[in-house]
Motif scaffolding. Sequence first.
Motif, PDB file in Angstrom:
ATOM      1  N   LEU A 228      -5.783   8.886  -4.703  1.00 53.20           N
ATOM      2  CA  LEU A 228      -5.305   7.677  -4.034  1.00 53.20           C
ATOM      3  C   LEU A 228      -5.946   7.520  -2.661  1.00 53.20           C
ATOM      4  O   LEU A 228      -6.343   6.422  -2.265  1.00 53.20           O
ATOM      5  CB  LEU A 228      -3.786   7.737  -3.862  1.00 53.20           C
ATOM      6  CG  LEU A 228      -2.879   7.312  -5.019  1.00 53.20           C
ATOM      7  CD1 LEU A 228      -1.429   7.428  -4.601  1.00 53.20           C
ATOM      8  CD2 LEU A 228      -3.187   5.899  -5.475  1.00 53.20           C
ATOM      9  N   SER A 229      -6.055   8.633  -1.934  1.00 58.68           N
ATOM     10  CA  SER A 229      -6.590   8.589  -0.577  1.00 58.68           C
ATOM     11  C   SER A 229      -8.034   8.112  -0.550  1.00 58.68           C
ATOM     12  O   SER A 229      -8.417   7.262   0.264  1.00 58.68           O
ATOM     13  CB  SER A 229      -6.484   9.972   0.071  1.00 58.68           C
ATOM     14  OG  SER A 229      -5.128  10.376   0.195  1.00 58.68           O
ATOM     15  N   VAL A 230      -8.859   8.647  -1.469  1.00 60.57           N
ATOM     16  CA  VAL A 230     -10.267   8.239  -1.516  1.00 60.57           C
ATOM     17  C   VAL A 230     -10.391   6.774  -1.931  1.00 60.57           C
ATOM     18  O   VAL A 230     -11.193   6.010  -1.372  1.00 60.57           O
ATOM     19  CB  VAL A 230     -11.060   9.153  -2.472  1.00 60.57           C
ATOM     20  CG1 VAL A 230     -12.484   8.622  -2.654  1.00 60.57           C
ATOM     21  CG2 VAL A 230     -11.094  10.579  -1.934  1.00 60.57           C
ATOM     22  N   GLY A 231      -9.584   6.367  -2.915  1.00 63.20           N
ATOM     23  CA  GLY A 231      -9.617   4.974  -3.346  1.00 63.20           C
ATOM     24  C   GLY A 231      -9.234   4.024  -2.223  1.00 63.20           C
ATOM     25  O   GLY A 231      -9.871   2.983  -2.015  1.00 63.20           O
ATOM     26  N   TYR A 232      -8.198   4.399  -1.481  1.00 61.61           N
ATOM     27  CA  TYR A 232      -7.742   3.567  -0.367  1.00 61.61           C
ATOM     28  C   TYR A 232      -8.785   3.535   0.752  1.00 61.61           C
ATOM     29  O   TYR A 232      -8.998   2.503   1.393  1.00 61.61           O
ATOM     30  CB  TYR A 232      -6.413   4.123   0.155  1.00 61.61           C
ATOM     31  CG  TYR A 232      -5.560   3.136   0.924  1.00 61.61           C
ATOM     32  CD1 TYR A 232      -5.926   1.802   1.068  1.00 61.61           C
ATOM     33  CD2 TYR A 232      -4.359   3.544   1.498  1.00 61.61           C
ATOM     34  CE1 TYR A 232      -5.136   0.902   1.760  1.00 61.61           C
ATOM     35  CE2 TYR A 232      -3.558   2.657   2.199  1.00 61.61           C
ATOM     36  CZ  TYR A 232      -3.940   1.345   2.332  1.00 61.61           C
ATOM     37  OH  TYR A 232      -3.152   0.466   3.021  1.00 61.61           O
ATOM     38  N   ALA A 366       1.440   8.327   5.148  1.00 63.28           N
ATOM     39  CA  ALA A 366       0.669   8.654   6.350  1.00 63.28           C
ATOM     40  C   ALA A 366      -0.705   9.198   5.984  1.00 63.28           C
ATOM     41  O   ALA A 366      -1.711   8.858   6.615  1.00 63.28           O
ATOM     42  CB  ALA A 366       1.434   9.671   7.197  1.00 63.28           C
ATOM     43  N   ILE A 367      -0.767  10.035   4.948  1.00 59.58           N
ATOM     44  CA  ILE A 367      -2.043  10.639   4.548  1.00 59.58           C
ATOM     45  C   ILE A 367      -2.989   9.601   3.962  1.00 59.58           C
ATOM     46  O   ILE A 367      -4.164   9.520   4.357  1.00 59.58           O
ATOM     47  CB  ILE A 367      -1.803  11.787   3.546  1.00 59.58           C
ATOM     48  CG1 ILE A 367      -1.127  12.970   4.254  1.00 59.58           C
ATOM     49  CG2 ILE A 367      -3.113  12.243   2.909  1.00 59.58           C
ATOM     50  CD1 ILE A 367      -0.709  14.084   3.331  1.00 59.58           C
ATOM     51  N   VAL A 368      -2.502   8.790   3.024  1.00 62.22           N
ATOM     52  CA  VAL A 368      -3.398   7.795   2.416  1.00 62.22           C
ATOM     53  C   VAL A 368      -3.800   6.740   3.449  1.00 62.22           C
ATOM     54  O   VAL A 368      -4.922   6.231   3.426  1.00 62.22           O
ATOM     55  CB  VAL A 368      -2.765   7.136   1.165  1.00 62.22           C
ATOM     56  CG1 VAL A 368      -2.501   8.173   0.081  1.00 62.22           C
ATOM     57  CG2 VAL A 368      -1.488   6.388   1.499  1.00 62.22           C
ATOM     58  N   ALA A 369      -2.882   6.426   4.369  1.00 62.51           N
ATOM     59  CA  ALA A 369      -3.217   5.456   5.420  1.00 62.51           C
ATOM     60  C   ALA A 369      -4.251   6.023   6.389  1.00 62.51           C
ATOM     61  O   ALA A 369      -5.113   5.297   6.884  1.00 62.51           O
ATOM     62  CB  ALA A 369      -1.952   5.048   6.174  1.00 62.51           C
ATOM     63  N   LEU A 370      -4.158   7.336   6.655  1.00 63.41           N
ATOM     64  CA  LEU A 370      -5.157   7.978   7.501  1.00 63.41           C
ATOM     65  C   LEU A 370      -6.537   7.869   6.871  1.00 63.41           C
ATOM     66  O   LEU A 370      -7.521   7.520   7.535  1.00 63.41           O
ATOM     67  CB  LEU A 370      -4.804   9.458   7.706  1.00 63.41           C
ATOM     68  CG  LEU A 370      -5.837  10.297   8.462  1.00 63.41           C
ATOM     69  CD1 LEU A 370      -5.983   9.797   9.896  1.00 63.41           C
ATOM     70  CD2 LEU A 370      -5.457  11.782   8.448  1.00 63.41           C
ATOM     71  N   MET A 371      -6.616   8.130   5.573  1.00 57.94           N
ATOM     72  CA  MET A 371      -7.891   8.017   4.869  1.00 57.94           C
ATOM     73  C   MET A 371      -8.385   6.572   4.862  1.00 57.94           C
ATOM     74  O   MET A 371      -9.586   6.312   4.995  1.00 57.94           O
ATOM     75  CB  MET A 371      -7.745   8.547   3.451  1.00 57.94           C
ATOM     76  CG  MET A 371      -7.455  10.031   3.364  1.00 57.94           C
ATOM     77  SD  MET A 371      -8.823  11.032   3.977  1.00 57.94           S
ATOM     78  CE  MET A 371      -9.986  10.861   2.613  1.00 57.94           C
TER      79      MET A 371
END
Length: 428
Positions: A228-232, A366-371
């Motif tokens: 999810l993080s990379v996609g975002y 917070a993590i996915v938003a950081l990415m």
Amino acid sequence: MGATGYGYYRTTIFTAMFVGYTLYYFNRKTFSFVMPSVMEEIELDKDDLGLITSSQSAAYAISKFISGVLSDQISARWLFSIGLFLVGTINVVFSWTSTVSVFAVLWFINGLGQGLGWPPCGKVLRKWFEPSQFGTWWAVLSCSMNLAGGLGPLVAMVMALSYSWRTTLSISGLICVATSFLCLLFIKNEPADVGLPSIEPGAKKGKGGSRDESTLKEFLLSPYLWVLSVGYLVVFGVKTACTDWGQLFLIQEKAQSILMGSSYMSALEVGGLVGSIAAGLLSDRAVARQGLRSHGNPRHALLLSMMAGMTVSMYLFRVTITPDSSKILILSLGALFGFSSYGPIALFGVIANESAPSNFCGTSHAIVALMANVGGFLAGLPFSTIAKHYSWSTAFWVAEVTCAITTLVFFLLRNMRTKMGRVSKRSD
């Protein structure tokens, strides 16, 4: 009486957050909105512009991550209002300066204030709205960004023509400061603050916790969190590149007018508004029909369709527009990209929250938003550097290819385990 109480507070609280976050976003993008006017007065090259925008993105990423992790220990209404006050103040001070170094420092501080905006909104939404409505109201609230982005370029351009870009920033900043006090007055953290019972399912489980809870290690080792993080990161980076540099691409390489560039950005934001609402409503229906499970997510089909739409609309934007292109074509491509990009942005946030253990929902976002904001940073100075050494067209081609590859990889992984953290054997 209870229903009346919930209805009144939901309306006033949501309205305050919507207006407040509209001003958050407008005052985040004021420099981008008045960039052509600033360049007429102050000599700025592409590296200077990239430095200023990237400084804000870097600070925003750091601030939003910290704000998300600590959101359960901090009053949402105070956090939201303090950030709005800081953002408004910085915009006023920005209008007094004329050097690149000071611009970059002030826009970095602006980014720190911006990070205090969305995490409190997500926290308040979870406290005041039913889980079955979460995706829809999340999407509607995110439309505040589209409203600001859609009206912002035109409002800023008209004000800059009538007054100056400095006056534009001062007025928007002062409105922001005044609104921060109203938000502090009207926003309530949770129903208990006004004597109403909690609506959260987990609120009745007592102090013993929930079986949905996991350890930090179990949560962080969930592969889906990082997918999810990379996609975002990619989606948000590509969207930011188009909103920050799209009008300069049209003006400098496609020989379009400043008015056309501003109109394109407005069309993009209008399309984004529709896309955000559609993403929330349609994906909520998919969840209602199929339910959430440990592998795959009902929202994936819509997410992938919109990511594919981003790639196609970027290709058409880069290839088909010429100095003689009709206004309808340019505005249509802007609306199509906005629809396709803002929908996934809303969905990534919702999925990150609902897929995480109950005790790490804030950290998950917070993590996915950081990415995502790392992607926003890459859309600043690195993106403008590619444009400086090659062209805007080449820079947008790189973004286009990156988006296409990410969509393909996400499609191949669409049925992976989406339940983050601990999963019971029976559930798995």
